[in-house]
Design a protein around this motif. Structure first.
Motif, PDB file in Angstrom:
ATOM      1  N   ILE A  88      13.554  -4.677  -8.377  1.00 33.85           N
ATOM      2  CA  ILE A  88      12.279  -4.403  -9.026  1.00 33.85           C
ATOM      3  C   ILE A  88      11.626  -3.094  -8.555  1.00 33.85           C
ATOM      4  CG2 ILE A  88      10.934  -5.748  -7.368  1.00 33.85           C
ATOM      5  CD1 ILE A  88       9.220  -6.699  -9.712  1.00 33.85           C
ATOM      6  N   PHE A  89      11.946  -2.675  -7.339  1.00 33.67           N
ATOM      7  CA  PHE A  89      11.358  -1.445  -6.806  1.00 33.67           C
ATOM      8  C   PHE A  89      12.403  -0.345  -6.585  1.00 33.67           C
ATOM      9  CE2 PHE A  89       8.860  -5.050  -5.087  1.00 33.67           C
ATOM     10  CZ  PHE A  89       7.664  -4.809  -5.750  1.00 33.67           C
ATOM     11  N   SER A  90      13.547  -0.495  -7.185  1.00 36.11           N
ATOM     12  CA  SER A  90      14.651   0.438  -6.914  1.00 36.11           C
ATOM     13  C   SER A  90      14.375   1.850  -7.413  1.00 36.11           C
ATOM     14  CB  SER A  90      15.939  -0.088  -7.548  1.00 36.11           C
ATOM     15  OG  SER A  90      15.781  -0.239  -8.951  1.00 36.11           O
ATOM     16  N   ILE A  91      13.402   2.017  -8.316  1.00 39.58           N
ATOM     17  CA  ILE A  91      13.085   3.345  -8.844  1.00 39.58           C
ATOM     18  C   ILE A  91      12.044   4.066  -7.987  1.00 39.58           C
ATOM     19  CG2 ILE A  91      13.677   2.778 -11.223  1.00 39.58           C
ATOM     20  CD1 ILE A  91      10.763   2.215 -11.764  1.00 39.58           C
ATOM     21  N   LEU A  92      11.750   3.511  -6.805  1.00 37.33           N
ATOM     22  CA  LEU A  92      10.759   4.122  -5.901  1.00 37.33           C
ATOM     23  C   LEU A  92      11.447   4.513  -4.588  1.00 37.33           C
ATOM     24  CD1 LEU A  92       7.875   1.542  -6.464  1.00 37.33           C
ATOM     25  CD2 LEU A  92       8.214   3.728  -7.637  1.00 37.33           C
ATOM     26  N   PRO A  93      12.277   5.539  -4.612  1.00 39.79           N
ATOM     27  CA  PRO A  93      13.110   5.865  -3.441  1.00 39.79           C
ATOM     28  C   PRO A  93      12.335   6.346  -2.221  1.00 39.79           C
ATOM     29  CG  PRO A  93      13.243   7.612  -5.077  1.00 39.79           C
ATOM     30  CD  PRO A  93      12.486   6.494  -5.715  1.00 39.79           C
ATOM     31  N   LYS A  94      11.106   6.826  -2.409  1.00 39.48           N
ATOM     32  CA  LYS A  94      10.335   7.364  -1.285  1.00 39.48           C
ATOM     33  C   LYS A  94       9.245   6.411  -0.797  1.00 39.48           C
ATOM     34  CE  LYS A  94      11.059  12.264  -2.294  1.00 39.48           C
ATOM     35  NZ  LYS A  94      10.403  13.581  -2.497  1.00 39.48           N
ATOM     36  N   LEU A  95       9.209   5.224  -1.355  1.00 33.64           N
ATOM     37  CA  LEU A  95       8.150   4.279  -0.989  1.00 33.64           C
ATOM     38  C   LEU A  95       8.233   3.910   0.491  1.00 33.64           C
ATOM     39  CD1 LEU A  95       5.840   2.823  -2.488  1.00 33.64           C
ATOM     40  CD2 LEU A  95       7.305   0.798  -2.566  1.00 33.64           C
ATOM     41  N   GLU A  96       7.086   4.036   1.198  1.00 33.56           N
ATOM     42  CA  GLU A  96       7.009   3.736   2.630  1.00 33.56           C
ATOM     43  C   GLU A  96       6.158   2.510   2.930  1.00 33.56           C
ATOM     44  OE1 GLU A  96       5.661   7.176   4.701  1.00 33.56           O
ATOM     45  OE2 GLU A  96       7.318   8.446   4.017  1.00 33.56           O
ATOM     46  N   GLU A  97       5.203   2.215   2.045  1.00 36.36           N
ATOM     47  CA  GLU A  97       4.329   1.059   2.265  1.00 36.36           C
ATOM     48  C   GLU A  97       4.162   0.282   0.971  1.00 36.36           C
ATOM     49  OE1 GLU A  97      -0.331   0.091   3.434  1.00 36.36           O
ATOM     50  OE2 GLU A  97       0.658   1.826   4.338  1.00 36.36           O
ATOM     51  N   LEU A  98       4.422  -1.022   1.050  1.00 42.49           N
ATOM     52  CA  LEU A  98       4.317  -1.895  -0.108  1.00 42.49           C
ATOM     53  C   LEU A  98       3.491  -3.117   0.260  1.00 42.49           C
ATOM     54  CD1 LEU A  98       5.120  -2.821  -2.964  1.00 42.49           C
ATOM     55  CD2 LEU A  98       7.245  -3.718  -1.990  1.00 42.49           C
ATOM     56  N   ASN A  99       2.389  -3.314  -0.461  1.00 37.78           N
ATOM     57  CA  ASN A  99       1.486  -4.429  -0.177  1.00 37.78           C
ATOM     58  C   ASN A  99       1.530  -5.428  -1.325  1.00 37.78           C
ATOM     59  OD1 ASN A  99      -0.619  -6.157   0.529  1.00 37.78           O
ATOM     60  ND2 ASN A  99      -1.849  -4.511   1.391  1.00 37.78           N
ATOM     61  N   LEU A 100       2.110  -6.594  -1.063  1.00 36.72           N
ATOM     62  CA  LEU A 100       2.210  -7.684  -2.044  1.00 36.72           C
ATOM     63  C   LEU A 100       1.475  -8.927  -1.554  1.00 36.72           C
ATOM     64  CD1 LEU A 100       5.983  -7.205  -2.874  1.00 36.72           C
ATOM     65  CD2 LEU A 100       4.090  -6.768  -4.455  1.00 36.72           C
ATOM     66  N   GLY A 101       0.561  -8.749  -0.619  1.00 43.86           N
ATOM     67  CA  GLY A 101      -0.168  -9.871  -0.060  1.00 43.86           C
ATOM     68  C   GLY A 101      -1.140 -10.498  -1.037  1.00 43.86           C
ATOM     69  N   GLN A 102      -1.465 -11.758  -0.810  1.00 45.30           N
ATOM     70  CA  GLN A 102      -2.436 -12.503  -1.621  1.00 45.30           C
ATOM     71  C   GLN A 102      -2.060 -12.536  -3.101  1.00 45.30           C
ATOM     72  OE1 GLN A 102      -6.092 -10.681   0.612  1.00 45.30           O
ATOM     73  NE2 GLN A 102      -6.822 -12.531  -0.401  1.00 45.30           N
ATOM     74  N   ASN A 103      -0.793 -12.835  -3.354  1.00 33.86           N
ATOM     75  CA  ASN A 103      -0.334 -13.103  -4.707  1.00 33.86           C
ATOM     76  C   ASN A 103       0.083 -14.565  -4.786  1.00 33.86           C
ATOM     77  OD1 ASN A 103      -0.036 -10.657  -6.761  1.00 33.86           O
ATOM     78  ND2 ASN A 103       0.228  -9.827  -4.686  1.00 33.86           N
TER      79      ASN A 103
END
Length: 532
Positions: A172-187
């Motif tokens: 699902i996030f494979s198109i974000l090669p430079k992503l360093e921080e991902l916040n999926l909290g409180q879902n």
């Protein structure tokens, strides 16, 4: 074109498009005709200088920053400077990311948090190749796909906290090669595919806290070789199995607070050789997991309050040789800290025992032998007294003892003296006896604290000394009685030798007459008899 006519044409056109977008704001995208019109209007906007900032917004054309907070916007404005780099649209009523967003191609930072976003069309960010931070937290997003963020090739921070996402499918996030921080909290995430984070080779910080996970998604972590910080608290794990975080060799911070843990397997933390900070607060642990923690030789900070253990035993933190800070807050069942609890933690600098309502005993020497201990916080417990041998008070830089049940008597005279000399910034108030209630310990004299021999404790000390003396004398008498024959013989030998020496001295003195003695004293030579 005349400037006034340009303004009139621009705003009449914008008004028409704005009303159209309001009627069609639930559509996923605008048609090509609308896109063409928008292109024309934006070209006009570039040609006309001094366009006013939309109502409720603050525009700075020098720094290229636009802020529209609490402006009651329901669409993204199209009248902004196309060269803007920072756009803040939080606390509005925006429901979708429409085509107008595509014309701000120089954006580096976008904040759309606290809006009404329910869906994100797949072409929303295709022209945002420079965007580095995107904040979509506190919205109504329920699903995302591997095309949702298409075009965000420079994105380093993605915040989706407080939405309604329930599943993370593969890639699902494979198109974000430079992503360093991902916040999926409180879902509402309850399922994570083993390859959901595939492609996030640069990811360093991941928030999965406050979701509906019932097991640690260990398989999903194996594709995150650079992860340094993981937050997975506020889930329903119950058990932490062996190798729960396998593959996260670079993990430095792990937050498992409020994860529902009641059982931690012996090798749960195996492989986390670089872990520096661990939060196990607010779980259901009935004892300190000493053996489990012993794998974490580089751990520097441990938070373990709000659990159910009643005692911190000797060597509870064995193996944590680099521990610098320990926080035990609101452990409602904790009563006792044993001597030697920190005997393996010689590098510890800060110890916080705060708001443990049953904690009334810290054994003598429990905190002694810690050469680097500088900060000791013992406030809001049930401590009634402290012993002079509990800790090296004079070495502390900060010490807090407020809101305890301190009984002020002669046993605390040492602390009163220290507070007057070295610990002047510390406040300790008496809870008992009644005549000293609420009085600062610092202001009390030895007489106030009952430091006299009428004091029962002083009398006990005197009785102890007297009994000790009697026992010592009794032991000496028993020794003399048991070995009386040897003692008598030894004394006889001593007296006989003394008499023998006295006889020899007497005989020696007889070899000289009185006249000889006088002449020797005055160096007078005797006159030979033959000369007379």
């Amino acid at each position: 074109m005349d400037k006034s006519k340009g303004y009139q044409l621009y705003f009449s056109s914008y008004s028409s498009i704005n009303s159209t977008s309001k009627r069609q704001r639930n559509l996923l995208s605008m048609n090509w005709t609308s896109l063409l019109l928008l292109t024309i209007f934006l070209s006009i906007a570039n040609a006309v200088n001094g366009l006013p900032c939309p109502g409720g917004c603050t525009c700075d054309d020098d720094t290229y920053v636009v802020t529209c907070e609490r402006g009651k916007l329901d669409v993204i404005p199209i009248t902004l400077n196309p060269a803007i780099q920072r756009l803040v649209l939080k606390n509005n009523k925006i429901r979708t990311v429409d085509a107008a967003f595509q014309f701000y191609r120089d954006l580096l930072y976008v904040d759309l948090s606290y809006n009404h976003l329910g869906n994100i069309p797949k072409t929303s960010f295709t022209n945002q190749g420079k965007l580095q931070e995107l904040h979509l937290n506190k919205n109504r997003v329920s699903s995302i796909s591997n095309t949702t963020f298409q075009g965000l090739k420079s994105l380093t921070v993605l915040n989706l906290r407080e939405n309604f996402i329930d599943e993370l499918p593969r890639g699902i996030f494979s198109i974000l090669p430079k992503l360093e921080e991902l916040n999926l909290g409180q879902n509402r995430i309850s399922k994570i595919d083993a390859l959901a984070f595939e492609g996030l080779l640069a990811l360093r910080v991941l928030y999965l806290d406050d979701n509906l996970l019932t097991t640690v998604p260990t398989a999903s972590f194996s594709v995150l070789p650079s992860l340094a910080e993981l937050h997975v608290g506020l889930n329903g794990f119950t058990v932490l199995p062996d190798d729960a975080f396998k593959g996260l060799e670079k993990l430095s911070v792990l937050d498992l607070s409020s994860a529902g843990l009641s059982n931690v397997s012996i090798d749960a933390f195996r492989g986390l050789n670089g872990l520096r900070s661990l939060n196990l607060a607010d779980n259901k642990l009935n004892h300190v997991p000493t053996a489990q923690l012993s794998h974490l030789s580089r751990l520097e900070e441990l938070v373990i309050g709000q659990n159910e253990f009643t005692i911190i035993e000797k060597n509870s933190f064995k193996g944590l040789t680099n521990l610098r800070k320990l926080d035990v807050t609101s452990a409602t069942e904790l009563q006792t800290i044993e001597k030697g609890a920190f005997s393996s933690n010689l590098n510890i600098e800060t110890i916080n025992f705060v708001s443990n309502k049953k904690l009334d005993t810290i054994e003598d020497g429990a905190l002694v032998g810690l050469p680097n201990l500088k900060h000791l916080i013992l406030k809001e417990n049930s401590l009634k007294s402290l012993s002079e041998a509990m800790v090296s008070y004079s070495e502390l830089h900060s010490f807090e003892l407020t809101d305890n049940l301190i009984h002020c008597d002669c046993q605390l005279l040492f602390l009163s003296n220290l507070m007057s000399v070295k610990m002047k910034n510390i406040t300790v108030q008496c809870a008992t006896p009644l005549h000293l209630k609420d009085r600062p310990l610092r202001t009390l004299t030895a007489d106030d604290l009952g430091c006299s021999f009428t004091d029962p404790r002083q009398q006990a000390i005197l009785v102890t000394l007297c009994v000790s003396a009697i026992v010592l004398l009794g032991g000496l008498g028993l020794f003399l009685f048991r070995y009386r024959q040897r003692v008598r013989e030894a004394l006889k030998d001593y007296k006989w030798n003394k008499r023998a020496i006295s006889r020899k001295e007497h005989e020696y003195q007889k070899t000289f007459s009185d006249d000889d003695y006088i002449m020797r004293q005055h160096n007078i030579k005797p006159i030979p008899v033959t000369e007379l």
